[in-house]
Design a protein around this motif. Structure first.
Motif, mmCIF file in Angstrom:
data_model
loop_
_atom_site.group_PDB
_atom_site.id
_atom_site.type_symbol
_atom_site.label_atom_id
_atom_site.label_comp_id
_atom_site.label_asym_id
_atom_site.label_seq_id
_atom_site.Cartn_x
_atom_site.Cartn_y
_atom_site.Cartn_z
ATOM 1 N N LEU A 242 0.835 -1.205 0.000
ATOM 2 C CA LEU A 242 0.000 0.000 0.000
ATOM 3 C C LEU A 242 0.870 1.255 0.000
ATOM 4 O O LEU A 242 0.580 2.234 -0.686
ATOM 5 C CB LEU A 242 -0.946 -0.007 1.218
ATOM 6 C CG LEU A 242 -1.945 1.136 1.277
ATOM 7 C CD1 LEU A 242 -2.964 1.037 0.142
ATOM 8 C CD2 LEU A 242 -2.699 1.157 2.616
ATOM 9 N N SER A 243 1.975 1.191 0.766
ATOM 10 C CA SER A 243 2.848 2.366 0.867
ATOM 11 C C SER A 243 3.570 2.633 -0.456
ATOM 12 O O SER A 243 4.075 3.727 -0.667
ATOM 13 C CB SER A 243 3.851 2.200 2.012
ATOM 14 O OG SER A 243 4.845 1.282 1.625
ATOM 15 N N GLN A 244 3.607 1.610 -1.327
ATOM 16 C CA GLN A 244 4.201 1.842 -2.658
ATOM 17 C C GLN A 244 3.184 2.471 -3.614
ATOM 18 O O GLN A 244 3.536 3.114 -4.585
ATOM 19 C CB GLN A 244 4.725 0.527 -3.244
ATOM 20 C CG GLN A 244 5.997 0.057 -2.548
ATOM 21 C CD GLN A 244 6.200 -1.443 -2.628
ATOM 22 O OE1 GLN A 244 5.428 -2.146 -3.279
ATOM 23 N NE2 GLN A 244 7.231 -1.942 -1.970
ATOM 24 N N GLN A 245 1.900 2.269 -3.312
ATOM 25 C CA GLN A 245 0.848 2.830 -4.174
ATOM 26 C C GLN A 245 0.439 4.238 -3.745
ATOM 27 O O GLN A 245 -0.008 5.039 -4.541
ATOM 28 C CB GLN A 245 -0.451 1.994 -4.117
ATOM 29 C CG GLN A 245 -0.278 0.498 -4.097
ATOM 30 C CD GLN A 245 0.142 -0.014 -5.448
ATOM 31 O OE1 GLN A 245 -0.397 0.432 -6.459
ATOM 32 N NE2 GLN A 245 1.139 -0.874 -5.473
ATOM 33 N N GLN A 246 0.516 4.482 -2.433
ATOM 34 C CA GLN A 246 -0.037 5.712 -1.860
ATOM 35 C C GLN A 246 0.956 6.315 -0.877
ATOM 36 O O GLN A 246 1.744 5.586 -0.283
ATOM 37 C CB GLN A 246 -1.349 5.400 -1.096
ATOM 38 C CG GLN A 246 -2.390 4.656 -1.903
ATOM 39 C CD GLN A 246 -3.003 5.516 -2.993
ATOM 40 O OE1 GLN A 246 -2.972 6.743 -2.922
ATOM 41 N NE2 GLN A 246 -3.564 4.876 -4.017
ATOM 42 N N ARG A 247 0.832 7.631 -0.642
ATOM 43 C CA ARG A 247 1.719 8.242 0.366
ATOM 44 C C ARG A 247 1.108 8.062 1.749
ATOM 45 O O ARG A 247 0.000 8.563 2.024
ATOM 46 C CB ARG A 247 1.903 9.738 0.065
ATOM 47 C CG ARG A 247 2.962 9.967 -1.024
ATOM 48 C CD ARG A 247 3.449 11.390 -1.014
ATOM 49 N NE ARG A 247 4.057 11.760 0.246
ATOM 50 C CZ ARG A 247 3.859 12.938 0.849
ATOM 51 N NH1 ARG A 247 3.085 13.851 0.301
ATOM 52 N NH2 ARG A 247 4.456 13.208 1.984
ATOM 53 N N VAL A 248 1.810 7.337 2.582
ATOM 54 C CA VAL A 248 1.294 7.054 3.929
ATOM 55 C C VAL A 248 2.396 7.246 4.965
ATOM 56 O O VAL A 248 3.582 7.228 4.634
ATOM 57 C CB VAL A 248 0.782 5.591 4.052
ATOM 58 C CG1 VAL A 248 -0.368 5.321 3.105
ATOM 59 C CG2 VAL A 248 1.898 4.587 3.837
#
Ligand code: SAM
Length: 462
Positions: A242-248
């Motif tokens: 998820l952290s590769q898809q979105q900034r978190v």
């Protein structure tokens, strides 16, 4: 316990190393029984061992027959596995805002996390609790009504449909469907269904759920992700993906070492893993992420034709006094029912009614029948009911159980008309008294279906 699936045993041996044997031994032990008290219905502290990470959570010395306790039916407590109650720490440590919030529980049934959320969110907050399987959504609606909140709405939609509500939610809980490794001790089926292929399938489904629903979270909003499984694929690797898809941003939790929870970290993303050999609870994993960027709308989606209409002004005084905090509610007509919704959230509720399959929402007050009003079961169970508006009958244990079975009961000294039945001071349901008989209004689909034993058990909450 039967033998573990060999591929699972091999993976756990690799994951746990020298701890593996104690882990397997723990799986041979009985599952701890625990509950969480409803802070709005039961204030006392029972004489049981507290769950360290849950202020109102307790371990019971043995498993009672909960069905024979009217307080369980009345939502005075929720029977919930101890590890799952760790959700509380995510909220206590990271929801610093004191104003009402909007929360989404995406995989809500049967309602453990949802009922917990309604006790933890700041006063005036609203919870949308979703469950994709219809029959399970009904159970979720039942449990939320018994818990006594009117600040919630249950939907029966695919998680991806929440992307339509872009940037609206302050908090999103994804307690994902998983391979259930953490449930092997209490659920033989979870073990039989386990396979490496199923782990892979679960991981893919979890990614789909997370990504599909992601737009619904506000920038700055919190995602609580949890599973009841041990493997990294469904946990750390999903967070990493998820952290590769979105900034978190990963939000850490402060946990005393004595709690026995294992903190994990991959690529700076923290997670918290529960093993049964290190604490009293089942397998569980939880992580908190903050969304760093995204779209935040300045208004709600447009509603073309509102589904809920306001109750005509002249009728409002008939039911408004039934509510303790009447000024905070708007009363609407919802099918045959008169339902109260928190005024602040009604515009959102209209959007939800137009765009989603709503199974249940708000606080159902009454159903008009001819010239009279039938007060609704959810009202008797609600913390928002003004009990002074109704004559009351305190039922003893055998009578309360007969009420829940929908047997005829005739409490002493009650006047004709609607009577609020209580058990140990907690609202249970409605009885219509008529001269020398009565009608109980406990819903048929909630009915207690067992024969009552001649000797009734001692109370779960002494
Ligand atoms: C771990 S359970 C949720 C438990 C619940 N949060 C609680 O605390 O009581 C996962 C839920 O996800 C639901 N589910 C199954 N497939 C799903 C999917 N594709 N998308 C969303 N939810 C799904 C299941 O029906 C199940 O109710």
């Amino acid at each position: 316990m039967s033998t573990l699936p060999p591929a699972f045993a091999e993976r756990m041996l690799q994951q746990l190393g020298r701890q593996y044997d104690t882990f397997v031994q723990a799986l041979e032990q009985d599952t701890p029984v625990s509950l969480r008290l409803n802070p709005f219905k039961w204030q006392g502290a029972p004489p049981y061992e507290p769950i360290p990470w849950s202020e109102r959570g307790y371990y019971l010395p043995e498993r009672p027959l909960f069905a024979l306790d009217p307080l369980w039916h009345a939502g005075a407590y929720y029977v919930q596995e101890a590890s799952s109650q760790f959700l509380e720490q995510a909220l206590r440590q990271h929801l610093t805002i004191d104003e009402p919030l909007l929360a989404l529980d995406l995989c809500g049934a049967p309602g453990g996390k949802s009922t917990h959320l309604t006790s933890l969110l700041p006063e005036g907050s609203f919870l949308v609790s979703n469950e994709v399987i219809r029959s399970r959504a009904n159970i979720l609606a039942e449990n939320l009504q018994k818990w006594g909140t009117g600040h919630a709405l249950v939907t029966n939609n695919d998680p991806g449909q929440f992307a339509r509500l872009e940037g609206l939610f302050d908090l999103m809980v994804v307690d994902a469907p998983c391979s259930g490794e953490g449930l092997f001790r209490r659920d033989a089926a979870a073990q039989e269904e386990w396979s490496p292929a199923n782990v892979q399938l679960c991981m893919e489904r979890q990614r789909r759920i997370l990504l599909d629903a992601w737009p619904a979270l506000k920038p700055g909003g919190l995602l609580v992700y949890s599973t009841c499984t041990y493997n990294q694929q469904e946990n750390e690797e999903n967070l990493q993906w998820l952290s590769q898809q979105q900034r978190v941003k990963s939000l850490p939790l402060q946990i005393p070492e004595a709690w026995g929870i294992e903190e994990t970290e991959i690529s700076g993303l923290r997670g918290y893993r529960f093993y049964p050999h290190k604490l009293r609870g089942e397998g569980f994993f939880l992580a908190v992420l903050q969304k760093l960027e995204g779209y935040e709308p300045d208004r709600l989606p447009h509603v073309r034709k509102p589904r809920l209409s306001f109750l005509p002004k002249k009728l409002v005084p008939e039911v408004q006094p039934w509510l303790l905090d009447a000024q905070d509610w708007e009363i609407v007509q919802e099918g045959p029912l008169w339902t109260a919704y928190p005024t602040h959230w009604l515009p959102l509720v209209q959007v939800l009614h137009e765009q989603f399959r709503v199974v249940h929402g708000g606080l159902q007050l009454a159903e008009p029948k001819g010239k009279s009003l039938i007060p609704q079961p959810a009202l008797a169970l609600s913390r928002h009911l003004n009990p002074a508006q109704f004559p009351q009958a305190e039922l003893d244990l055998p009578t309360a159980l007969r009420f829940l079975r929908k047997d005829d009961i005739l409490p002493d000294g009650t006047p004709d008309g609607w009577v609020l039945c209580r058990y140990r001071g907690v609202g249970l349901g409605w009885l219509k008294m008529m001269k020398h008989r009565s009608n109980g209004y406990w819903p048929t689909h909630w009915r207690l279906r067992m024969e009552l034993p001649t000797e009734l058990p001692s109370p779960v909450l002494p």
